[in-house]
Design an enzyme around this catalytic site. Structure first.
Site, short mmCIF file in Angstrom:
data_model
loop_
_atom_site.label_atom_id
_atom_site.label_comp_id
_atom_site.label_asym_id
_atom_site.label_seq_id
_atom_site.Cartn_x
_atom_site.Cartn_y
_atom_site.Cartn_z
N ARG A 1 16.06 48.78 -30.60
CA ARG A 1 17.20 48.02 -30.07
C ARG A 1 16.80 47.32 -28.77
NH1 ARG A 1 22.23 51.40 -28.88
NH2 ARG A 1 22.72 49.34 -28.08
N CYS B 1 25.19 53.39 -27.50
CA CYS B 1 24.49 54.62 -27.15
C CYS B 1 25.49 55.73 -26.83
CB CYS B 1 23.63 54.40 -25.90
SG CYS B 1 22.17 53.44 -26.21
N ASP C 1 19.46 52.59 -16.22
CA ASP C 1 18.62 52.33 -17.40
C ASP C 1 17.14 52.65 -17.16
OD1 ASP C 1 20.82 51.57 -18.81
OD2 ASP C 1 20.43 49.42 -18.76
N LYS D 1 17.05 41.80 -22.53
CA LYS D 1 18.03 42.10 -23.60
C LYS D 1 19.45 41.96 -23.07
CE LYS D 1 19.21 46.51 -24.42
NZ LYS D 1 20.64 46.83 -24.47
N ASN D 2 19.72 42.60 -21.92
CA ASN D 2 21.10 42.63 -21.44
C ASN D 2 21.58 41.26 -20.97
OD1 ASN D 2 21.29 45.28 -22.10
ND2 ASN D 2 21.18 46.07 -20.00
N ARG E 1 32.53 55.52 -21.90
CA ARG E 1 32.45 54.06 -21.81
C ARG E 1 33.72 53.34 -22.27
NH1 ARG E 1 26.47 52.28 -23.62
NH2 ARG E 1 26.54 50.96 -21.82
#
Ligand code: UD1
Length: 422
Positions: free
Chosen positions: A400, A118, A308, A22-23, A123
């Protein structure tokens, strides 16, 4: 909203195919904005975050075509019609900020809403902004948007990052590919997703050296072309499914898994008494004798233990033998899964950035709530070891980042089902 029901106590056995990252895909997709020729991504994961990025790129005028049920994405940006990344899209996902570098590099301007994503900490975007300013951009924050412009285009610069931010490294990498002259990123992030992006940009004609190290050098070029690129394996999905047999018992082979993607994590599994073996097709994980042992974990930028995987690791350590301490160094508010795990009978004390987990024999099923993407999957993992039924509510976070989690765990023997909201 959908929920997932897990009935614990079943040993797992079989294979799980790991998807593309995903990233990585979220950084590769905006690279289309750098070129007027098509970019094709294969091995793309089928996730709602990918759809969000597609919607964002389409809102800027890019064409996005999904093929082979979403496993192949065709992207084309011959006509970028807007440089405005709207709050309504950006608030859903922080990675939307990855359009900033490419828009600025190719179109000399961008208005990008400050991101949401999230709820795992403040951030901010200061590292992205400082770097792009050093490359000649003027950036102002007005009405919740970053307004970025360049006079005469971006130029290469030496940009030392105060922290090895993944997103900032990706934004600079893309921006520098079309800047005038040489850019050197010092203290660059070294994640495999950065390496994947650099490889794709190189296939498009960029001149990049040093990806995977903390010093990346980019020689700007006038234009980039098209490319076809295969998205790297998702190391976070890999680590998540590697934990499933450790928690539930049994043995699972994760197809596509490679040790170098998860070496720090695999070392901790080894220390916990878990067998991890590289096979011809992937990684096989098996619990050796009885409960795993407690281990201490500190999250760090790659190649350290990934933040993660911290929530999933905590779920495993809840039923390990002994006391473990987890230290979260990347995000300041990333233990929201702990109170939910406690509701399932775990014994956890959180103090600032430290969580102390005293292993218990067994967890008990309970209704729990997912508060972010990785937290939600940690509750599913915990449910695999729990007595009775665990109902994980609000699983939109899960969708997600994990494709077909109930199918993947179901096919190795877990008793898991999705209840679709009417
Ligand atoms: C990426 C990953 C995310 C992962 C994180 C850390 C994607 C799409 N997401 O997020 O899953 O958890 O890396 O491995 O790839 N920071 C600042 N100023 C900045 C940028 C970041 O202070 O300008 C801070 C953040 O608040 C955070 C830390 O740096 O505490 C890490 O952020 P960063 O590495 O940028 O993560 P993301 O790219 O957002």
């Amino acid at each position: 909203m959908d929920s997932i029901i897990v009935r614990g106590g079943r040993e797992l056995s079989g294979t799980i195919r790991i998807a593309g990252a995903k990233n990585a895909a979220l950084a590769l997709m905006p690279a289309t904005l750098l070129s007027d020729e098509p970019l094709t991504l294969t091995n793309a994961p089928r996730l709602s975050d990918i759809k969000t990025m597609a919607t964002l790129l389409q809102s800027l005028g890019a064409e996005v075509t999904s093929m082979q049920s979403g496993k192949v994405l065709g992207l084309s940006s011959h006509a970028v019609t807007s440089t405005h990344a709207d709050y309504e899209i950006v608030r859903k996902m922080r990675a939307s900020n990855l359009v900033l570098g490419p828009l600025l590099a190719r179109h000399g301007q961008a208005e990008v809403s400050l991101p949401g994503g999230c709820a795992i900490g403040a951030r901010p975007m200061d590292i992205h902004i400082t770097a792009l300013e050093a490359m000649g951009a003027s950036i102002e924050l007005r009405d919740g948007y970053l307004h970025a412009t360049t006079k005469g285009g971006l130029r290469g610069a030496v940009v030392p990052l105060r922290f090895a931010s993944v997103g900032a490294t990706e934004n600079i990498l893309m921006a520098a590919s079309l800047a005038r002259g040489t850019t050197v990123i010092e203290n660059a992030a070294r994640e495999p997703e950065i390496v994947d992006l650099a490889r794709c940009l190189r296939a498009m004609g960029a001149q990049i050296e040093g990806e995977g190290t903390s010093r990346i050098e980019i020689q700007g070029v006038d234009r980039l072309g098209g490319a076809t690129h295969q998205v790297v394996t998702d190391r976070i999905e890999l680590g998540t499914y590697m934990l499933a047999p450790v928690i539930a018992g049994g043995s699972v082979e994760c197809i596509g898994g490679r040790l170098e993607l998860v070496s720090a994590f695999a070392e901790k599994l080894d220390a916990a008494g878990v067998s991890v073996e590289q096979t011809a097709n992937g990684l096989r994980v098996a619990r050796k004798n009885g409960r795993p042992h407690a281990v201490d974990v500190v999250t760090e930028p790659f190649p350290g233990f990934p933040t993660d995987l911290q929530a999933q690791m905590m779920a495993m350590l809840c039923t390990a033998e002994g006391t473990s301490v987890l230290e979260e160094r990347i995000f300041e508010n990333r233990f929201m899964h702990a109170p939910e795990l406690v509701r399932m009978g775990a014994h956890i004390e959180v103090q600032g950035g430290h969580a102390t987990v005293h292993g218990v024999d067994r967890l008990r099923g309970a209704p729990v709530m997912a508060t972010d993407l990785r937290a939600s999957v940690s509750l599913i993992l915990a449910g695999l070891a729990a007595e009775g039924e665990t109902v994980v509510n609000r699983v939109y976070h899960l969708d997600r980042g994990y494709e077909h989690v109930e199918e993947k765990l179901g096919q190795v023997g877990a008793d898991i089902e999705r209840i679709t909201a009417p």
